[in-house]
Write a protein that holds these residues in place. Sequence first.
Motif, PDB file in Angstrom:
ATOM      1  N   ALA A  62     -96.910 -24.158  28.438  1.00 45.94           N
ATOM      2  CA  ALA A  62     -97.495 -25.467  28.754  1.00 45.94           C
ATOM      3  C   ALA A  62     -99.021 -25.467  28.709  1.00 45.94           C
ATOM      4  CB  ALA A  62     -97.003 -25.939  30.119  1.00 45.94           C
ATOM      5  N   ALA A  63     -99.657 -24.494  29.322  1.00 46.27           N
ATOM      6  CA  ALA A  63    -101.121 -24.470  29.359  1.00 46.27           C
ATOM      7  C   ALA A  63    -101.704 -24.354  27.951  1.00 46.27           C
ATOM      8  CB  ALA A  63    -101.612 -23.323  30.229  1.00 46.27           C
ATOM      9  N   GLU A  64    -101.076 -23.551  27.115  1.00 48.53           N
ATOM     10  CA  GLU A  64    -101.571 -23.393  25.751  1.00 48.53           C
ATOM     11  C   GLU A  64    -101.323 -24.658  24.930  1.00 48.53           C
ATOM     12  OE1 GLU A  64    -101.405 -20.293  21.986  1.00 48.53           O
ATOM     13  OE2 GLU A  64    -100.139 -19.916  23.725  1.00 48.53           O
ATOM     14  N   ARG A  65    -100.163 -25.308  25.157  1.00 47.78           N
ATOM     15  CA  ARG A  65     -99.890 -26.583  24.467  1.00 47.78           C
ATOM     16  C   ARG A  65    -100.988 -27.595  24.785  1.00 47.78           C
ATOM     17  NH1 ARG A  65     -94.409 -25.915  26.286  1.00 47.78           N
ATOM     18  NH2 ARG A  65     -94.822 -27.471  27.881  1.00 47.78           N
ATOM     19  N   THR A  66    -101.345 -27.682  26.054  1.00 51.18           N
ATOM     20  CA  THR A  66    -102.384 -28.623  26.475  1.00 51.18           C
ATOM     21  C   THR A  66    -103.708 -28.327  25.774  1.00 51.18           C
ATOM     22  OG1 THR A  66    -101.308 -28.927  28.613  1.00 51.18           O
ATOM     23  CG2 THR A  66    -103.649 -29.511  28.479  1.00 51.18           C
ATOM     24  N   LYS A  67    -104.070 -27.056  25.729  1.00 54.66           N
ATOM     25  CA  LYS A  67    -105.332 -26.639  25.094  1.00 54.66           C
ATOM     26  C   LYS A  67    -105.307 -26.946  23.597  1.00 54.66           C
ATOM     27  CE  LYS A  67    -107.859 -22.360  24.054  1.00 54.66           C
ATOM     28  NZ  LYS A  67    -107.381 -22.033  22.725  1.00 54.66           N
ATOM     29  N   LEU A  68    -104.221 -26.590  22.918  1.00 54.58           N
ATOM     30  CA  LEU A  68    -104.119 -26.822  21.474  1.00 54.58           C
ATOM     31  C   LEU A  68    -104.122 -28.310  21.133  1.00 54.58           C
ATOM     32  CD1 LEU A  68    -101.506 -24.055  20.646  1.00 54.58           C
ATOM     33  CD2 LEU A  68    -103.885 -24.121  19.841  1.00 54.58           C
ATOM     34  N   GLU A  72    -106.969 -30.286  18.881  1.00 54.17           N
ATOM     35  CA  GLU A  72    -106.610 -31.088  17.707  1.00 54.17           C
ATOM     36  C   GLU A  72    -107.026 -32.545  17.901  1.00 54.17           C
ATOM     37  OE1 GLU A  72    -105.536 -31.701  13.861  1.00 54.17           O
ATOM     38  OE2 GLU A  72    -105.794 -29.802  14.919  1.00 54.17           O
ATOM     39  N   ASN A  73    -106.907 -33.060  19.115  1.00 54.69           N
ATOM     40  CA  ASN A  73    -107.346 -34.435  19.363  1.00 54.69           C
ATOM     41  C   ASN A  73    -108.847 -34.583  19.141  1.00 54.69           C
ATOM     42  OD1 ASN A  73    -105.262 -36.384  19.934  1.00 54.69           O
ATOM     43  ND2 ASN A  73    -104.714 -35.086  21.667  1.00 54.69           N
ATOM     44  N   LYS A  74    -109.619 -33.554  19.432  1.00 55.06           N
ATOM     45  CA  LYS A  74    -111.058 -33.608  19.140  1.00 55.06           C
ATOM     46  C   LYS A  74    -111.283 -33.707  17.638  1.00 55.06           C
ATOM     47  CE  LYS A  74    -112.699 -31.142  23.204  1.00 55.06           C
ATOM     48  NZ  LYS A  74    -113.313 -29.903  23.701  1.00 55.06           N
ATOM     49  N   ARG A  75    -110.508 -32.951  16.862  1.00 51.58           N
ATOM     50  CA  ARG A  75    -110.627 -33.028  15.402  1.00 51.58           C
ATOM     51  C   ARG A  75    -110.227 -34.416  14.904  1.00 51.58           C
ATOM     52  NH1 ARG A  75    -107.752 -28.078  16.013  1.00 51.58           N
ATOM     53  NH2 ARG A  75    -109.143 -26.291  15.858  1.00 51.58           N
ATOM     54  N   LEU A  76    -109.178 -34.970  15.506  1.00 51.30           N
ATOM     55  CA  LEU A  76    -108.744 -36.315  15.122  1.00 51.30           C
ATOM     56  C   LEU A  76    -109.782 -37.363  15.523  1.00 51.30           C
ATOM     57  CD1 LEU A  76    -104.930 -36.065  15.922  1.00 51.30           C
ATOM     58  CD2 LEU A  76    -105.997 -36.218  13.652  1.00 51.30           C
ATOM     59  N   LEU A 106     -98.465 -35.373  17.588  1.00 48.53           N
ATOM     60  CA  LEU A 106     -99.071 -34.313  18.380  1.00 48.53           C
ATOM     61  C   LEU A 106     -98.709 -34.459  19.853  1.00 48.53           C
ATOM     62  CD1 LEU A 106    -101.043 -31.890  18.379  1.00 48.53           C
ATOM     63  CD2 LEU A 106    -102.893 -33.559  18.693  1.00 48.53           C
ATOM     64  N   ALA A 107     -98.786 -35.674  20.368  1.00 53.26           N
ATOM     65  CA  ALA A 107     -98.478 -35.917  21.783  1.00 53.26           C
ATOM     66  C   ALA A 107     -97.014 -35.616  22.102  1.00 53.26           C
ATOM     67  CB  ALA A 107     -98.803 -37.363  22.149  1.00 53.26           C
ATOM     68  N   ALA A 108     -96.144 -35.803  21.130  1.00 56.61           N
ATOM     69  CA  ALA A 108     -94.714 -35.570  21.345  1.00 56.61           C
ATOM     70  C   ALA A 108     -94.346 -34.084  21.302  1.00 56.61           C
ATOM     71  CB  ALA A 108     -93.907 -36.342  20.303  1.00 56.61           C
ATOM     72  N   SER A 109     -95.287 -33.240  20.894  1.00 54.69           N
ATOM     73  CA  SER A 109     -94.956 -31.814  20.768  1.00 54.69           C
ATOM     74  C   SER A 109     -94.927 -31.118  22.113  1.00 54.69           C
ATOM     75  CB  SER A 109     -95.976 -31.119  19.862  1.00 54.69           C
ATOM     76  OG  SER A 109     -97.259 -31.114  20.425  1.00 54.69           O
TER      77      SER A 109
END
Length: 109
Positions: A62-68, A72-76, A106-109
């Motif tokens: 979970a913590a890594e999912r949040t970070k990743l 990616e949202n910053k890139r978007l 991405l949010a659904a992952s």
Amino acid sequence: MSAKAGPSSASRPSTEERKVGDRVIELRTEGSSFAAIAKAIGVERSLDAFGVFVDAIARRPAAERTKLRAEENKRLDVLEKRTRQNVDETERDRKLASVRKLRERLAAS
């Protein structure tokens, strides 16, 4: 190297799929585009590489999912900002819709 694109939640990913997913995350974290990642993992389209990326994120703690997702949202955000500057309204709206779809996946992952 080849990878199946799309959701893999219907079955457990193979060891190869996990390795490819790890490589995709590694490449994306290093700043590679999804077009470059697609070539590196042997899939045809950048959107397919994005699907592998999203599936790989979903398998992380979970913590890594949040970070990743945040990275990616910053890139978007950068892509969206650049897209909003497009003077061609039709093209701009089409690309903004694509960015929204990527964010949803991405949010659904």
